[in-house]
Design an enzyme around this catalytic site. Structure first.
Site, PDB file in Angstrom:
ATOM      1  CG  HIS A 126      -0.111 -19.157  20.178  1.00  0.00           C
ATOM      2  ND1 HIS A 126       0.664 -19.747  21.158  1.00  0.00           N
ATOM      3  CD2 HIS A 126       0.684 -19.046  19.086  1.00  0.00           C
ATOM      4  CE1 HIS A 126       1.872 -19.981  20.680  1.00  0.00           C
ATOM      5  NE2 HIS A 126       1.917 -19.569  19.433  1.00  0.00           N
ATOM      6  CG  ASP A 162      -1.412 -20.106  23.790  1.00  0.00           C
ATOM      7  OD1 ASP A 162      -1.796 -20.970  22.971  1.00  0.00           O
ATOM      8  OD2 ASP A 162      -0.324 -19.525  23.701  1.00  0.00           O
TER       9      ASP A 162
END
Length: 109
Positions: free
Chosen positions: A84, A59
């Site tokens: 993400h 992420d």
């Protein structure tokens, strides 16, 4: 409110997604309220309901170390090597996780 746009949003949220999924996601992005970042919760479901946190180790929007600190409040922590947006880049992992949780809940009854 805040708004994400431009090439940086792809790098931050969707860097491991297919071009088709990126196009879909970008077409559905909208303004996000900032109130969720400044409010104080008086109750949180994870305090009463078993919960799982998926740490997305690749992420670029929320640092994995911060995710791990947040995850420490939950009952189960899973780490995936995803951006993400694993629901777009790795829906197979999401399906397997949800199916496993559903089976656990069903067998516990």
């Amino acid at each position: 409110t805040m708004w994400f746009e431009g090439p940086a949003v792809v790098d931050a949220l969707y860097h491991d997604c297919s071009p088709e999924d990126v196009a879909f996601a970008l077409a559905h992005l909208g303004p996000q309220s900032m109130s969720g970042l400044s409010g104080i919760a008086t109750r949180a479901a994870w305090q009463d309901i078993p919960s799982t946190y998926v740490v997305c180790t690749e992420d670029r929007a929320v640092a994995p170390d911060l995710q791990r600190r947040l995850a420490s409040r939950t009952n189960q922590v899973v780490e995936w090597p995803t951006s993400h947006s694993p629901f777009l880049s790795r829906p197979d992992l999401v399906v397997d996780l949800l199916a496993g949780i559903a089976e656990h809940v069903r067998s516990a009854r």
